[in-house]
Design a protein around this motif. Structure first.
Motif, PDB file in Angstrom:
ATOM      1  N   GLU A 219      -2.890   0.799   8.476  1.00  0.00           N
ATOM      2  CA  GLU A 219      -3.101   0.318   9.540  1.00  0.00           C
ATOM      3  C   GLU A 219      -4.110  -0.129   9.421  1.00  0.00           C
ATOM      4  O   GLU A 219      -4.578  -0.442   9.950  1.00  0.00           O
ATOM      5  CB  GLU A 219      -3.263   2.338  10.148  1.00  0.00           C
ATOM      6  N   LEU A 220      -5.026   0.458   8.495  1.00  0.00           N
ATOM      7  CA  LEU A 220      -6.296  -0.419   8.893  1.00  0.00           C
ATOM      8  C   LEU A 220      -6.685  -1.918   8.519  1.00  0.00           C
ATOM      9  O   LEU A 220      -6.812  -2.523   8.852  1.00  0.00           O
ATOM     10  CB  LEU A 220      -7.502   0.124   7.854  1.00  0.00           C
ATOM     11  N   LEU A 221      -5.329  -1.957   6.971  1.00  0.00           N
ATOM     12  CA  LEU A 221      -5.420  -3.399   6.658  1.00  0.00           C
ATOM     13  C   LEU A 221      -4.723  -4.136   8.175  1.00  0.00           C
ATOM     14  O   LEU A 221      -5.432  -5.352   8.504  1.00  0.00           O
ATOM     15  CB  LEU A 221      -4.903  -3.524   5.643  1.00  0.00           C
TER      16      LEU A 221
ATOM     17  N   THR B 260       1.009  -0.581  -0.219  1.00  0.00           N
ATOM     18  CA  THR B 260       0.051  -0.198  -0.252  1.00  0.00           C
ATOM     19  C   THR B 260       1.151   1.384   0.253  1.00  0.00           C
ATOM     20  O   THR B 260       2.184   0.962   0.285  1.00  0.00           O
ATOM     21  CB  THR B 260      -1.148  -0.267   1.251  1.00  0.00           C
ATOM     22  N   HIS B 261       0.585   2.422   0.078  1.00  0.00           N
ATOM     23  CA  HIS B 261       1.130   3.680  -0.171  1.00  0.00           C
ATOM     24  C   HIS B 261       0.515   4.339  -0.029  1.00  0.00           C
ATOM     25  O   HIS B 261       1.168   5.585   0.927  1.00  0.00           O
ATOM     26  CB  HIS B 261       0.649   4.081  -2.238  1.00  0.00           C
ATOM     27  N   ASN B 262      -0.781   4.210   1.252  1.00  0.00           N
ATOM     28  CA  ASN B 262      -1.055   4.996   1.936  1.00  0.00           C
ATOM     29  C   ASN B 262      -0.911   4.100   3.657  1.00  0.00           C
ATOM     30  O   ASN B 262      -1.556   3.624   4.161  1.00  0.00           O
ATOM     31  CB  ASN B 262      -2.755   5.103   0.993  1.00  0.00           C
TER      32      ASN B 262
ATOM     33  N   ILE C 161      -5.382  -8.249   7.616  1.00  0.00           N
ATOM     34  CA  ILE C 161      -6.354  -9.340   6.594  1.00  0.00           C
ATOM     35  C   ILE C 161      -3.795 -10.186   6.116  1.00  0.00           C
ATOM     36  O   ILE C 161      -4.678 -11.140   4.929  1.00  0.00           O
ATOM     37  CB  ILE C 161      -5.763  -7.972   5.088  1.00  0.00           C
ATOM     38  N   GLY C 162      -3.287  -9.475   6.431  1.00  0.00           N
ATOM     39  CA  GLY C 162      -1.433 -10.208   5.835  1.00  0.00           C
ATOM     40  C   GLY C 162      -1.105  -9.219   6.180  1.00  0.00           C
ATOM     41  O   GLY C 162      -1.295  -8.517   7.211  1.00  0.00           O
ATOM     42  N   THR C 163       0.416  -9.478   5.952  1.00  0.00           N
ATOM     43  CA  THR C 163       1.075  -9.422   5.723  1.00  0.00           C
ATOM     44  C   THR C 163       1.201  -7.487   4.893  1.00  0.00           C
ATOM     45  O   THR C 163       0.691  -7.546   4.138  1.00  0.00           O
ATOM     46  CB  THR C 163       2.687  -9.450   5.395  1.00  0.00           C
ATOM     47  N   VAL C 164       1.740  -6.409   5.767  1.00  0.00           N
ATOM     48  CA  VAL C 164       1.447  -4.773   4.527  1.00  0.00           C
ATOM     49  C   VAL C 164       2.925  -4.284   4.838  1.00  0.00           C
ATOM     50  O   VAL C 164       3.394  -4.112   5.566  1.00  0.00           O
ATOM     51  CB  VAL C 164      -0.058  -3.977   5.317  1.00  0.00           C
ATOM     52  N   PHE C 165       3.198  -4.054   3.565  1.00  0.00           N
ATOM     53  CA  PHE C 165       4.610  -3.261   3.370  1.00  0.00           C
ATOM     54  C   PHE C 165       3.768  -1.846   2.738  1.00  0.00           C
ATOM     55  O   PHE C 165       3.412  -1.759   1.519  1.00  0.00           O
ATOM     56  CB  PHE C 165       4.849  -3.967   2.260  1.00  0.00           C
TER      57      PHE C 165
ATOM     58  N   GLU D 187       9.382   0.728   4.303  1.00  0.00           N
ATOM     59  CA  GLU D 187      10.130   0.071   3.722  1.00  0.00           C
ATOM     60  C   GLU D 187      11.928   0.442   3.188  1.00  0.00           C
ATOM     61  O   GLU D 187      13.180   0.668   3.458  1.00  0.00           O
ATOM     62  CB  GLU D 187       9.534  -1.129   2.495  1.00  0.00           C
ATOM     63  N   LEU D 188      11.278   1.555   2.754  1.00  0.00           N
ATOM     64  CA  LEU D 188      12.309   2.673   2.318  1.00  0.00           C
ATOM     65  C   LEU D 188      13.840   2.977   3.050  1.00  0.00           C
ATOM     66  O   LEU D 188      14.371   3.002   3.441  1.00  0.00           O
ATOM     67  CB  LEU D 188      11.706   4.217   1.259  1.00  0.00           C
TER      68      LEU D 188
END
Length: 569
Positions: free
Chosen positions: A531-533, A524-526, A538-542, A547-548
């Motif tokens: 945070e909601l995800l 996700t970019h947002n 739902i799963g592992t969110v990047f 990450e940068l």
């Protein structure tokens, strides 16, 4: 001391009324472009009250055309076009031809000359990229496959229109206007000289400009001055456009377009787009205002049937042609309806073409007013046309067997071949999206010999992947049938590498329904969305920024981490 304040008065009136009417248009959920055109009508000679200086507005609009075309070139991506070339190229060419023939035929029926009818048809054939981008962004489908097809289609139309802008002046004399073809030189010599001049300009831009412009931007960027960088970008755009017109007899529009395409190759292209955006927006507003000044509202009362015919060609004729073409190219009904809605309007290139025809003596002010009326009405109605896409699709699917067949037509790339190795059918990774992120993930898995199936909406991309021996499926992963074809029920992991926030949850829910134990990884970019995800589990969110920052922090800590002290021997 007396001062000539015509320029200041025109600017003040244009910007002031554009702000008022643009704001009203946005509040009414209509593109602001409609408001800018209405502002031009209000300060134009066809309405009572204040009248702005038309000659001054005309010169300002030329700058608007330059910066508008410079922006188009700056965002033009050959890769994006090539990714949808099989539908965008033939579709745009055939659709433009059909729309031009419709406009030409009705113009001749009204008793116009061949030149005027041709300009009229060409003006009705090209849709507005600005209006389309805003419509797709507002619906969150710009990055979808349907969005990419629609944008690619309009890019082809833009390129075709640029070619028309080049060839129109030398053909003006033959078509009944005033142009170079009126002279003693034969027509083939005039066209040949024009094409040679254009080829020389393009060669100069590709050979010299591609090296000189990035070097110039780098030198200016080294000064650290934001003002100088912005000045360098604008000076390059306008100077190249002016030089192209003076030295190579190339239009301002074409010169500015190639300035943008060459500057795109620079590593500073994103910054150039960002820094020049305010000025481009401002002069683009002036361009639309100046076009509105040419419109005579009386034509709506004097020639209502002609206006209705123009709107019918734009909204109904072009849409039906596009719908049939997309379906004939074996794309689903949803894609066909989206492309049809995208083309049901005209905009900036129509004004540029009609204005050029007017200056060459090929077009009349009556024709210009009809084009402007068609643009105003079609742009105002376009949001409603887009809103009707899904209800029409659902109605057709419910009551028409033909529509259901068109929506679920057999696609050779929508399922894995029977010869697919078993390792891709069990315990594999299902990778959704083969863009910049997905491609890197796939390459890493390929190096580690991790079996994976790629799900990608771009059929041409899937075809290319299949030819290289990769397991790939064409389709939207939000649809259960697509994930089933990727054998999600027996997969070990689902990796969603596309930032499709709208369909992301549906992909995850479908995967969990078919395979409750599957591990899901998504991007996700947002920050708020991430945070909601994460809260929903739902799963592992990047998150891209996280990450940068993690990668940069790791590099810094490794560089400055205390080194272990070795005991003396």
């Amino acid at each position: 001391m007396e001062h000539d304040v015509a320029l200041i008065t025109t600017l003040a009136a244009a910007f002031g009324f554009a702000l008022i009417f643009g704001f009203i248009a946005e509040r009414l959920k209509v593109p602001a472009l409609v408001g800018y055109l209405l502002a031009g009508i209000v300060i134009g000679p066809a309405t009572p009250g204040f009248v702005a200086d038309i000659s001054t507005a005309s010169q300002l609009s030329e700058i608007g055309v330059m910066l508008l075309m410079f922006g188009v070139g700056l965002h033009f991506s050959m890769d994006d076009l090539l990714s949808v070339k099989r539908i965008a190229l033939p579709g745009a060419v055939v659709q433009m031809s059909l729309a031009t023939v419709l406009g030409l035929g009705i113009g001749l029926w009204w008793g116009w000359s061949m030149g005027a009818a041709l300009i009229f048809g060409l003006s009705l054939s090209c849709a507005s990229t600005v209006v389309l981008l805003k419509a797709l962004e507002s619906r969150g489908i710009l990055e979808s496959m349907n969005g990419r097809i629609a944008v690619g289609w309009l890019v082809v139309e833009d390129l075709a229109t640029v070619l028309i802008l080049v060839l129109l002046p030398p053909l003006a004399g033959v078509l009944g206007g005033s142009g170079p073809a009126d002279g003693a030189a034969p027509l083939w010599q005039t066209i040949g000289r024009t094409l040679l001049e254009v080829a020389a300009f393009i060669a100069l831009m590709l050979i010299v400009g591609r090296r000189a412009l990035p070097w110039l931007l780098w030198q200016v960027a080294r000064t650290g001055s934001r003002e100088l960088f912005t000045l360098a970008v604008i000076a390059a755009a306008i100077s190249i456009a002016y030089g192209a017109a003076q030295l190579f007899s190339v239009s301002f529009a074409l010169g500015a377009f190639f300035a943008g395409t060459v500057m795109r190759n620079s590593e500073f292209s994103h910054r150039a787009a960002e820094e020049s955006l305010p000025l481009r927006d401002a002069f683009s507003v002036l361009f639309f205002v100046s076009v509105g000044m040419l419109f005579d509202p009386a034509i709506l009362l004097e020639q209502p049937l002609q206006v209705l015919a123009v709107v019918a060609i734009i909204i109904i004729g072009k849409s039906i042609a596009a719908l049939g073409l997309v379906l004939a190219l074996r794309y689903p009904l949803n894609t066909a309806l989206t492309v049809a809605a995208s083309l049901a309007q005209i905009g900036e290139f129509s004004f540029i073409l009609a204005g050029l025809g007017l200056s060459l003596g090929l077009f009349s002010t009556e024709g210009m007013s009809l084009v402007l009326a068609g643009a105003l009405i079609s742009i105002a109605l376009n949001p409603f046309v887009f809103a009707a896409v899904e209800p029409i699709r659902q109605w057709a699917l419910r009551y028409s067997a033909l529509a259901r067949n068109l929506e679920s037509r057999e696609d050779p790339y929508a399922q894995l071949p029977m010869s697919t190795e078993r390792k891709y059918l069990e315990g594999q990774v299902v990778l959704v999206g083969y863009g910049r992120v997905g491609r890197r993930i796939a390459e890493a898995m390929q190096e580690m010999d991790i079996p994976h199936v790629i799900v990608e909406q771009n059929r041409e991309q899937v075809e290319t992947l299949r030819k290289t021996g990769k397991a790939a499926v064409s389709g939207n992963a939000a649809e259960p049938a697509v994930l089933i074809q990727a054998h999600i029920a027996h997969a070990a992991m689902l990796v969603i590498a596309t930032p499709d926030a709208i369909n992301l949850r549906q992909m995850a829910d479908t995967a969990r329904t078919l395979n409750p134990g599957i591990e899901i990884v998504l991007r996700t970019h947002n920050e708020d969305e991430s945070e909601l995800l994460r809260k929903e589990g739902i799963g592992t969110v990047f998150l891209g920024e996280e990450e940068l920052a993690h990668g940069m922090t790791k590099h810094v800590l490794q560089r400055f981490a205390p080194r272990p002290v070795t005991a003396a021997a």
